[in-house]
Design a protein around this motif. Sequence first.
Motif, PDB file in Angstrom:
ATOM      1  N   ALA A 101       0.796  -1.021   0.013  1.00 36.53           N
ATOM      2  CA  ALA A 101      -0.105  -0.071   0.012  1.00 36.53           C
ATOM      3  C   ALA A 101       0.908   1.234  -0.097  1.00 36.53           C
ATOM      4  CB  ALA A 101      -1.095   0.116   1.239  1.00 36.53           C
ATOM      5  N   PRO A 102       1.857   1.492   0.848  1.00 34.78           N
ATOM      6  CA  PRO A 102       2.904   2.626   0.763  1.00 34.78           C
ATOM      7  C   PRO A 102       3.304   3.053  -0.619  1.00 34.78           C
ATOM      8  CG  PRO A 102       3.397   1.285   2.478  1.00 34.78           C
ATOM      9  CD  PRO A 102       2.425   0.405   1.718  1.00 34.78           C
ATOM     10  N   LEU A 103       3.523   1.980  -1.449  1.00 36.07           N
ATOM     11  CA  LEU A 103       3.882   2.293  -3.085  1.00 36.07           C
ATOM     12  C   LEU A 103       2.470   3.170  -3.590  1.00 36.07           C
ATOM     13  CD1 LEU A 103       5.892  -0.854  -3.876  1.00 36.07           C
ATOM     14  CD2 LEU A 103       6.831   1.385  -3.235  1.00 36.07           C
ATOM     15  N   ARG A 104       1.422   2.927  -3.455  1.00 36.81           N
ATOM     16  CA  ARG A 104       0.308   3.131  -3.927  1.00 36.81           C
ATOM     17  C   ARG A 104       0.113   4.550  -3.577  1.00 36.81           C
ATOM     18  NH1 ARG A 104      -5.054   3.838  -3.299  1.00 36.81           N
ATOM     19  NH2 ARG A 104      -4.891   2.523  -1.276  1.00 36.81           N
ATOM     20  N   TRP A 105       0.345   4.756  -2.197  1.00 35.80           N
ATOM     21  CA  TRP A 105       0.337   6.104  -1.425  1.00 35.80           C
ATOM     22  C   TRP A 105       1.097   7.331  -2.114  1.00 35.80           C
ATOM     23  CZ3 TRP A 105       0.724   3.630   4.048  1.00 35.80           C
ATOM     24  CH2 TRP A 105      -0.377   2.722   4.424  1.00 35.80           C
ATOM     25  N   ILE A 106       2.390   6.442  -2.414  1.00 30.91           N
ATOM     26  CA  ILE A 106       3.376   7.709  -2.825  1.00 30.91           C
ATOM     27  C   ILE A 106       2.775   7.942  -4.359  1.00 30.91           C
ATOM     28  CG2 ILE A 106       5.792   7.592  -3.583  1.00 30.91           C
ATOM     29  CD1 ILE A 106       5.735   8.027  -1.099  1.00 30.91           C
ATOM     30  N   ALA A 107       2.315   7.150  -5.109  1.00 31.00           N
ATOM     31  CA  ALA A 107       1.970   7.340  -6.400  1.00 31.00           C
ATOM     32  C   ALA A 107       0.819   8.348  -6.246  1.00 31.00           C
ATOM     33  CB  ALA A 107       1.526   5.993  -7.112  1.00 31.00           C
ATOM     34  N   LEU A 108       0.174   8.203  -5.321  1.00 29.18           N
ATOM     35  CA  LEU A 108      -1.162   9.258  -5.727  1.00 29.18           C
ATOM     36  C   LEU A 108      -0.618  10.501  -4.748  1.00 29.18           C
ATOM     37  CD1 LEU A 108      -3.806   6.886  -3.511  1.00 29.18           C
ATOM     38  CD2 LEU A 108      -3.957   7.750  -5.964  1.00 29.18           C
ATOM     39  N   ASP A 157      -1.276  14.173  -6.521  1.00 25.77           N
ATOM     40  CA  ASP A 157      -1.688  15.384  -6.068  1.00 25.77           C
ATOM     41  C   ASP A 157      -0.661  16.415  -6.355  1.00 25.77           C
ATOM     42  OD1 ASP A 157      -3.778  14.123  -5.099  1.00 25.77           O
ATOM     43  OD2 ASP A 157      -3.310  13.785  -2.981  1.00 25.77           O
ATOM     44  N   LEU A 158       0.545  16.333  -6.303  1.00 18.24           N
ATOM     45  CA  LEU A 158       1.846  17.192  -6.594  1.00 18.24           C
ATOM     46  C   LEU A 158       1.302  17.793  -8.033  1.00 18.24           C
ATOM     47  CD1 LEU A 158       4.260  18.804  -6.099  1.00 18.24           C
ATOM     48  CD2 LEU A 158       5.381  16.826  -6.642  1.00 18.24           C
ATOM     49  N   LYS A 159       1.237  16.648  -9.079  1.00 17.22           N
ATOM     50  CA  LYS A 159       1.134  17.212 -10.216  1.00 17.22           C
ATOM     51  C   LYS A 159      -0.233  18.095 -10.566  1.00 17.22           C
ATOM     52  CE  LYS A 159       0.830  15.253 -15.028  1.00 17.22           C
ATOM     53  NZ  LYS A 159       0.774  14.085 -15.728  1.00 17.22           N
ATOM     54  N   ALA A 160      -1.102  17.704 -10.000  1.00 18.81           N
ATOM     55  CA  ALA A 160      -2.512  18.298 -10.195  1.00 18.81           C
ATOM     56  C   ALA A 160      -2.613  19.507  -9.282  1.00 18.81           C
ATOM     57  CB  ALA A 160      -3.745  17.381  -9.431  1.00 18.81           C
ATOM     58  N   CYS A 161      -1.820  19.624  -8.326  1.00 16.06           N
ATOM     59  CA  CYS A 161      -1.915  20.998  -7.506  1.00 16.06           C
ATOM     60  C   CYS A 161      -0.443  21.592  -7.416  1.00 16.06           C
ATOM     61  CB  CYS A 161      -2.508  20.697  -6.177  1.00 16.06           C
ATOM     62  SG  CYS A 161      -4.474  20.226  -6.204  1.00 16.06           S
ATOM     63  N   ALA A 162       0.206  21.610  -8.408  1.00 17.64           N
ATOM     64  CA  ALA A 162       1.651  21.939  -8.325  1.00 17.64           C
ATOM     65  C   ALA A 162       2.097  23.262  -7.550  1.00 17.64           C
ATOM     66  CB  ALA A 162       1.985  22.112  -9.905  1.00 17.64           C
ATOM     67  N   ILE A 180       5.537  13.285   0.038  1.00 18.54           N
ATOM     68  CA  ILE A 180       5.379  12.678   1.225  1.00 18.54           C
ATOM     69  C   ILE A 180       4.121  12.970   2.148  1.00 18.54           C
ATOM     70  CG2 ILE A 180       6.228  12.238   3.581  1.00 18.54           C
ATOM     71  CD1 ILE A 180       9.033  12.341   2.164  1.00 18.54           C
ATOM     72  N   GLY A 181       4.057  14.327   2.148  1.00 17.77           N
ATOM     73  CA  GLY A 181       2.795  15.011   2.733  1.00 17.77           C
ATOM     74  C   GLY A 181       1.402  14.600   1.987  1.00 17.77           C
ATOM     75  N   HIS A 182       1.388  14.663   0.759  1.00 18.61           N
ATOM     76  CA  HIS A 182       0.109  14.218  -0.069  1.00 18.61           C
ATOM     77  C   HIS A 182       0.036  12.592   0.124  1.00 18.61           C
ATOM     78  CE1 HIS A 182      -0.324  17.945  -1.734  1.00 18.61           C
ATOM     79  NE2 HIS A 182       0.348  17.968  -2.431  1.00 18.61           N
ATOM     80  N   ALA A 183       1.156  12.067   0.318  1.00 22.18           N
ATOM     81  CA  ALA A 183       0.817  10.176   0.521  1.00 22.18           C
ATOM     82  C   ALA A 183       0.431  10.284   1.699  1.00 22.18           C
ATOM     83  CB  ALA A 183       2.199   9.759   0.117  1.00 22.18           C
ATOM     84  N   THR A 184       0.864  10.935   2.926  1.00 30.20           N
ATOM     85  CA  THR A 184       0.342  10.708   4.262  1.00 30.20           C
ATOM     86  C   THR A 184      -1.032  10.912   4.314  1.00 30.20           C
ATOM     87  OG1 THR A 184       2.598  11.518   5.046  1.00 30.20           O
ATOM     88  CG2 THR A 184       0.533  11.586   6.452  1.00 30.20           C
ATOM     89  N   TRP A 185      -1.747  11.722   3.337  1.00 30.83           N
ATOM     90  CA  TRP A 185      -3.081  11.900   3.533  1.00 30.83           C
ATOM     91  C   TRP A 185      -3.890  10.596   3.085  1.00 30.83           C
ATOM     92  CZ3 TRP A 185      -7.201  14.431   5.477  1.00 30.83           C
ATOM     93  CH2 TRP A 185      -8.584  14.151   4.716  1.00 30.83           C
ATOM     94  N   HIS A 186      -3.208  10.106   1.918  1.00 33.23           N
ATOM     95  CA  HIS A 186      -3.941   8.856   1.517  1.00 33.23           C
ATOM     96  C   HIS A 186      -3.594   7.782   2.424  1.00 33.23           C
ATOM     97  CE1 HIS A 186      -4.941  10.612  -2.293  1.00 33.23           C
ATOM     98  NE2 HIS A 186      -3.845  11.382  -2.227  1.00 33.23           N
ATOM     99  N   ALA A 187      -2.476   7.771   3.195  1.00 36.33           N
ATOM    100  CA  ALA A 187      -2.155   6.457   3.897  1.00 36.33           C
ATOM    101  C   ALA A 187      -3.210   6.617   5.240  1.00 36.33           C
ATOM    102  CB  ALA A 187      -0.811   6.736   4.550  1.00 36.33           C
ATOM    103  N   TYR A 188      -3.892   7.952   5.623  1.00 38.12           N
ATOM    104  CA  TYR A 188      -4.750   8.145   6.606  1.00 38.12           C
ATOM    105  C   TYR A 188      -5.970   7.354   6.066  1.00 38.12           C
ATOM    106  CZ  TYR A 188      -8.721  10.823   7.938  1.00 38.12           C
ATOM    107  OH  TYR A 188     -10.011  11.289   8.470  1.00 38.12           O
TER     108      TYR A 188
END
Length: 270
Positions: free
Chosen positions: A32-39, A43-48, A251-259
């Motif tokens: 799952a963490p690899l998917r969080w990083i991808a997500l 988010d970074l790309k969409a909200c650059a 990492i910050g965006h991925a943490t949201w998806h981890a939550y």
Amino acid sequence: MAQQNDPPPVSGPGQPDPAPPFPGVRDVPLGAPLRWIALGAGDLKACAIPSLFYGFCFTGMGLLLTVAFRHAYEYVFALTSGFLILGPFLAMGLYEISRRRQRGEACELLPTLTVWRRNAGNIGVFAVVLGIVFLVWARASLIVFALFYTGEMPDLSDFIGQVLSLENLEFLAAYFGVGLVFAFIAFAASVVAVPLMLDRNQDAISSMLASFSALLRNPGTMLVWAVLIVSLTLLGFLTFHVGLVVMMPIIGHATWHAYRDLVEPQGPPG
């Protein structure tokens, strides 16, 4: 006296809202963490623009610390490694960007700058907890340096040479061993804590307990997640902090998806 079948109390006009129930924690797969990083990268790309704003802030803080303590690198090491401890608190704006995007709202920077007001009291309690952990770690870091370098400290180039050539293995083992203890405490308390407080107005104690529960229920997954966080952060440091411009937002965006994966949603599904 309340009977067994009495309905739960409902808040009315002038009455405080009932406290949010204790959050349930789910099991998640090892990958799952690899998917969080991808997500997070998505988010970074969409909200650059708003995301990179926070990335430049992290980079600026790192460079400022390096310049301010350039003649006392033992402080630089302690303060820089503190990024890993204080990171979950400093990345609040990034969580809010991901939250807004998930809700279909615009990617705006301004609303994220004051997101802490949504649950200021509990976020303040959590910030104090992380601050205490950070201060104790900073002191412990300096003590380790003092124990192994009782005479004159080597200059930065000599010290880095010793580290790279593994000349002082005892120091490295002690420094990283002590650091691992503090990193574990901070990580265990903050896996989902800040996103949970922002998303549900949860209290600080329940949020930290939910983080510990997520770690205990998913030890393998959380180990992978921790390794990814440390690896990406180190990659940012090794590029003279420039890499933090991109790594910290991911990492910050991925943490949201981890939550969102780790904590069960409120109410019935749908």
